[in-house]
Design a protein around this motif. Structure first.
Motif, PDB file in Angstrom:
ATOM      1  N   HIS A  90       0.832  -1.196   0.000  1.00  0.00           N
ATOM      2  CA  HIS A  90       0.000   0.000   0.000  1.00  0.00           C
ATOM      3  C   HIS A  90       0.869   1.250   0.000  1.00  0.00           C
ATOM      4  O   HIS A  90       1.703   1.438   0.893  1.00  0.00           O
ATOM      5  CB  HIS A  90      -0.907   0.021   1.235  1.00  0.00           C
ATOM      6  N   ILE A  91       0.699   2.087  -0.996  1.00  0.00           N
ATOM      7  CA  ILE A  91       1.414   3.353  -1.101  1.00  0.00           C
ATOM      8  C   ILE A  91       0.375   4.468  -1.151  1.00  0.00           C
ATOM      9  O   ILE A  91      -0.514   4.457  -2.008  1.00  0.00           O
ATOM     10  CB  ILE A  91       2.294   3.421  -2.374  1.00  0.00           C
ATOM     11  N   SER A  92       0.471   5.424  -0.231  1.00  0.00           N
ATOM     12  CA  SER A  92      -0.489   6.520  -0.257  1.00  0.00           C
ATOM     13  C   SER A  92      -0.241   7.393  -1.482  1.00  0.00           C
ATOM     14  O   SER A  92       0.896   7.549  -1.938  1.00  0.00           O
ATOM     15  CB  SER A  92      -0.389   7.365   1.021  1.00  0.00           C
ATOM     16  N   LEU A  93      -1.318   7.961  -2.011  1.00  0.00           N
ATOM     17  CA  LEU A  93      -1.187   8.791  -3.200  1.00  0.00           C
ATOM     18  C   LEU A  93      -0.340  10.027  -2.917  1.00  0.00           C
ATOM     19  O   LEU A  93       0.395  10.503  -3.792  1.00  0.00           O
ATOM     20  CB  LEU A  93      -2.568   9.191  -3.725  1.00  0.00           C
ATOM     21  N   HIS A  94      -0.413  10.552  -1.708  1.00  0.00           N
ATOM     22  CA  HIS A  94       0.394  11.721  -1.363  1.00  0.00           C
ATOM     23  C   HIS A  94       1.877  11.356  -1.326  1.00  0.00           C
ATOM     24  O   HIS A  94       2.728  12.141  -1.762  1.00  0.00           O
ATOM     25  CB  HIS A  94      -0.056  12.304  -0.020  1.00  0.00           C
ATOM     26  N   GLU A  95       2.195  10.161  -0.807  1.00  0.00           N
ATOM     27  CA  GLU A  95       3.582   9.700  -0.795  1.00  0.00           C
ATOM     28  C   GLU A  95       4.061   9.481  -2.225  1.00  0.00           C
ATOM     29  O   GLU A  95       5.185   9.857  -2.587  1.00  0.00           O
ATOM     30  CB  GLU A  95       3.677   8.389   0.002  1.00  0.00           C
ATOM     31  N   LEU A  96       3.198   8.900  -3.044  1.00  0.00           N
ATOM     32  CA  LEU A  96       3.528   8.668  -4.446  1.00  0.00           C
ATOM     33  C   LEU A  96       3.761   9.990  -5.173  1.00  0.00           C
ATOM     34  O   LEU A  96       4.695  10.129  -5.968  1.00  0.00           O
ATOM     35  CB  LEU A  96       2.389   7.886  -5.118  1.00  0.00           C
ATOM     36  N   ALA A  97       2.932  10.974  -4.866  1.00  0.00           N
ATOM     37  CA  ALA A  97       3.087  12.296  -5.488  1.00  0.00           C
ATOM     38  C   ALA A  97       4.422  12.930  -5.109  1.00  0.00           C
ATOM     39  O   ALA A  97       5.079  13.562  -5.939  1.00  0.00           O
ATOM     40  CB  ALA A  97       1.932  13.197  -5.066  1.00  0.00           C
ATOM     41  N   ASP A  98       4.840  12.745  -3.848  1.00  0.00           N
ATOM     42  CA  ASP A  98       6.129  13.281  -3.413  1.00  0.00           C
ATOM     43  C   ASP A  98       7.276  12.629  -4.175  1.00  0.00           C
ATOM     44  O   ASP A  98       8.222  13.296  -4.593  1.00  0.00           O
ATOM     45  CB  ASP A  98       6.314  13.056  -1.906  1.00  0.00           C
ATOM     46  N   HIS A 150      -3.931  17.488  -9.028  1.00  0.00           N
ATOM     47  CA  HIS A 150      -4.397  16.491 -10.002  1.00  0.00           C
ATOM     48  C   HIS A 150      -3.845  15.113  -9.637  1.00  0.00           C
ATOM     49  O   HIS A 150      -3.517  14.315 -10.506  1.00  0.00           O
ATOM     50  CB  HIS A 150      -3.939  16.869 -11.413  1.00  0.00           C
ATOM     51  N   ILE A 151      -3.749  14.862  -8.348  1.00  0.00           N
ATOM     52  CA  ILE A 151      -3.004  13.712  -7.864  1.00  0.00           C
ATOM     53  C   ILE A 151      -3.568  12.380  -8.367  1.00  0.00           C
ATOM     54  O   ILE A 151      -2.820  11.503  -8.803  1.00  0.00           O
ATOM     55  CB  ILE A 151      -2.939  13.739  -6.309  1.00  0.00           C
ATOM     56  N   ASP A 204     -11.444   3.399  -4.747  1.00  0.00           N
ATOM     57  CA  ASP A 204     -11.989   4.737  -4.516  1.00  0.00           C
ATOM     58  C   ASP A 204     -12.158   5.028  -3.026  1.00  0.00           C
ATOM     59  O   ASP A 204     -12.618   4.173  -2.258  1.00  0.00           O
ATOM     60  CB  ASP A 204     -13.346   4.879  -5.214  1.00  0.00           C
ATOM     61  N   GLY A 205     -11.794   6.246  -2.642  1.00  0.00           N
ATOM     62  CA  GLY A 205     -12.019   6.695  -1.270  1.00  0.00           C
ATOM     63  C   GLY A 205     -10.944   6.305  -0.278  1.00  0.00           C
ATOM     64  O   GLY A 205     -10.978   6.741   0.874  1.00  0.00           O
ATOM     65  N   THR A 206      -9.962   5.486  -0.684  1.00  0.00           N
ATOM     66  CA  THR A 206      -8.932   5.043   0.267  1.00  0.00           C
ATOM     67  C   THR A 206      -7.700   5.942   0.255  1.00  0.00           C
ATOM     68  O   THR A 206      -6.955   5.999   1.238  1.00  0.00           O
ATOM     69  CB  THR A 206      -8.477   3.607  -0.050  1.00  0.00           C
ATOM     70  N   GLY A 207      -7.457   6.614  -0.862  1.00  0.00           N
ATOM     71  CA  GLY A 207      -6.271   7.461  -0.962  1.00  0.00           C
ATOM     72  C   GLY A 207      -4.981   6.693  -1.094  1.00  0.00           C
ATOM     73  O   GLY A 207      -3.892   7.238  -0.861  1.00  0.00           O
ATOM     74  N   VAL A 208      -5.075   5.411  -1.460  1.00  0.00           N
ATOM     75  CA  VAL A 208      -3.870   4.600  -1.640  1.00  0.00           C
ATOM     76  C   VAL A 208      -3.955   3.823  -2.943  1.00  0.00           C
ATOM     77  O   VAL A 208      -5.043   3.627  -3.507  1.00  0.00           O
ATOM     78  CB  VAL A 208      -3.656   3.596  -0.477  1.00  0.00           C
ATOM     79  N   VAL A 209      -2.789   3.373  -3.411  1.00  0.00           N
ATOM     80  CA  VAL A 209      -2.723   2.440  -4.521  1.00  0.00           C
ATOM     81  C   VAL A 209      -2.013   1.198  -4.016  1.00  0.00           C
ATOM     82  O   VAL A 209      -1.038   1.286  -3.253  1.00  0.00           O
ATOM     83  CB  VAL A 209      -1.986   3.043  -5.737  1.00  0.00           C
ATOM     84  N   MET A 210      -2.515   0.029  -4.394  1.00  0.00           N
ATOM     85  CA  MET A 210      -1.899  -1.238  -3.987  1.00  0.00           C
ATOM     86  C   MET A 210      -1.107  -1.775  -5.171  1.00  0.00           C
ATOM     87  O   MET A 210      -1.671  -2.101  -6.220  1.00  0.00           O
ATOM     88  CB  MET A 210      -2.959  -2.232  -3.531  1.00  0.00           C
ATOM     89  N   LEU A 211       0.214  -1.840  -4.999  1.00  0.00           N
ATOM     90  CA  LEU A 211       1.117  -2.277  -6.055  1.00  0.00           C
ATOM     91  C   LEU A 211       1.675  -3.654  -5.716  1.00  0.00           C
ATOM     92  O   LEU A 211       2.009  -3.932  -4.562  1.00  0.00           O
ATOM     93  CB  LEU A 211       2.266  -1.285  -6.216  1.00  0.00           C
ATOM     94  N   THR A 212       1.796  -4.508  -6.728  1.00  0.00           N
ATOM     95  CA  THR A 212       2.278  -5.868  -6.517  1.00  0.00           C
ATOM     96  C   THR A 212       3.429  -6.156  -7.466  1.00  0.00           C
ATOM     97  O   THR A 212       3.343  -5.883  -8.665  1.00  0.00           O
ATOM     98  CB  THR A 212       1.154  -6.901  -6.760  1.00  0.00           C
ATOM     99  N   PHE A 213       4.519  -6.706  -6.928  1.00  0.00           N
ATOM    100  CA  PHE A 213       5.661  -7.075  -7.757  1.00  0.00           C
ATOM    101  C   PHE A 213       5.302  -8.229  -8.692  1.00  0.00           C
ATOM    102  O   PHE A 213       4.458  -9.079  -8.368  1.00  0.00           O
ATOM    103  CB  PHE A 213       6.839  -7.514  -6.881  1.00  0.00           C
ATOM    104  N   ASP A 214       5.969  -8.275  -9.830  1.00  0.00           N
ATOM    105  CA  ASP A 214       5.811  -9.402 -10.744  1.00  0.00           C
ATOM    106  C   ASP A 214       6.334 -10.671 -10.069  1.00  0.00           C
ATOM    107  O   ASP A 214       7.416 -10.658  -9.474  1.00  0.00           O
ATOM    108  CB  ASP A 214       6.594  -9.132 -12.041  1.00  0.00           C
TER     109      ASP A 214
END
Length: 362
Positions: free
Chosen positions: A54-62, A70-71, A108-118
């Protein structure tokens, strides 16, 4: 308080990669590398499979320099590009080409993106038993160039050997430098090698000098001489301020250390009112056995300087997460800068302000 906790958490995170991955070929932007290393740092030694990280969108934006107005839209575009990025891992008799990330899941509504390694990256990131390299995430994130990040891990891998020789073409490929970039070696040296050397010297626990190996008239390889920054020999005034003057005689202190299997010099650094505490002795003994005296020393000094209330609890946490590591580098950097300034002023070059302008004008 939240920022302090976040910084302490960041200081404890480690990026561990199989050496094949350290030497792999890929072309990621600075922000993408920061994101990948952050994901790697969240892998636990006992993990048997990848999890959605889990990576927050604000952390990702940084990380990626995204306009936060327009995050959501911008993050989706960038993670889509990341899904297309390929890493090439060379092994004897085999070349693996795979993606870094297999999915990016926005809810939607969580403010995070869930990324998974290959999944094909599992042998290079999970359950590593040997032939791997570890780096502190906080240090990697401090670098302002993607080349510095890659160079640091390449040199960290060979730190104990003190030297590493890499073919110039191989180095360009590892750093993700295209055929049309820095075609002339002089451009590569001035735009990649020299800035990387200076940034490592300023920020990292190692840096390098290099020699050019010529094949005929052209430079064909680089020999890196890897230099580790020395640990601070003299404790800072701030660190020693909390140490109560010694009232025990040295033979008694040495005997006390011997019974707890500790070098008495370490007990000497602990404020006297805390030396007899069983929790302090047990922690010092355990971490000295596991990591050595230098590791314990810097965390004692850090605790002396920073602990306010519960010294024993603070020291235990410092030892667990090695809070003293980056603090020690900062103390060393301040010491080096002070000496440079003395030379600068002695030769009449100007003021502190003029020095800073000269050093950072680029």
């Amino acid at each position: 308080m939240a920022r302090i906790k976040k910084k302490k958490l960041l200081a404890s995170l480690i990026v561990t990669q199989a050496n094949e991955l350290v030497e792999s070929r890929y072309n990621l932007t600075l922000g993408e590398q920061r994101l990948i290393f952050t994901m790697i740092s969240r892998i636990q030694p006992q993990d048997e499979d990848f999890k959605p990280y889990h990576i927050s969108l604000h952390e990702l934006a940084d990380f990626l320099g995204i306009n936060k107005n327009h995050i959501y839209a911008d993050c989706k575009k960038i993670t889509k590009k990341l899904l297309e990025k390929v890493v090439e891992i060379q092994e004897p008799g085999r070349l693996l080409q795979t993606h870094w990330v297999s999915s990016a899941d926005y809810v939607d509504g969580t403010g995070v993106v869930m990324l998974t390694f290959d999944p094909l990256l599992k042998p290079y990131l999970l359950q590593l038993k040997g032939n791997f390299t570890s780096s502190k995430l906080e240090m990697l994130l401090s670098f302002k160039s993607q080349y510095t990040m890659r160079m640091y891990t390449l040199l960290k891998q060979y730190e104990r050997l003190k030297e590493r020789e890499i073919e110039l073409q191989q180095l360009r490929e590892i750093l993700g430098i295209g055929k049309e970039q820095y075609k002339l070696y002089s451009n590569f040296r001035d735009r990649v090698l020299e800035p990387t050397k200076e940034e490592l010297k300023l920020k990292a626990d190692l840096y390098f000098e290099f020699d050019e190996i010529k094949y005929g008239r052209r430079v064909g390889a680089i020999r890196f001489r890897i230099l580790s920054k020395k640990l601070i020999e003299v404790s800072s005034d701030e660190a020693l301020a909390n140490v109560v003057p010694i009232t025990l005689d040295l033979p008694t202190l040495a005997l006390e250390a011997k019974t707890s299997h500790l070098p008495y010099q370490l007990l000497l650094l602990v404020p006297e009112q805390h030396r007899a505490k069983k929790t302090v002795k047990a922690a010092l003994e355990a971490f000295e056995k596991k990591h050595g005296s230098d590791y314990v020393k810097r965390n004692i000094l850090y605790s002396n300087a920073k602990a306010d209330k519960s010294y024993a609890g603070f020291l235990n946490n410092a030892l667990k997460d090695d809070w003293g590591h980056d603090w020690e580098l900062e103390q060393q950097e301040v010491s080096v800068k002070k000496k440079v300034m003395e030379i600068w002023e002695r030769h009449g070059f100007g003021s502190q302000k003029e020095y800073d302008e000269y050093m950072y004008k680029k």
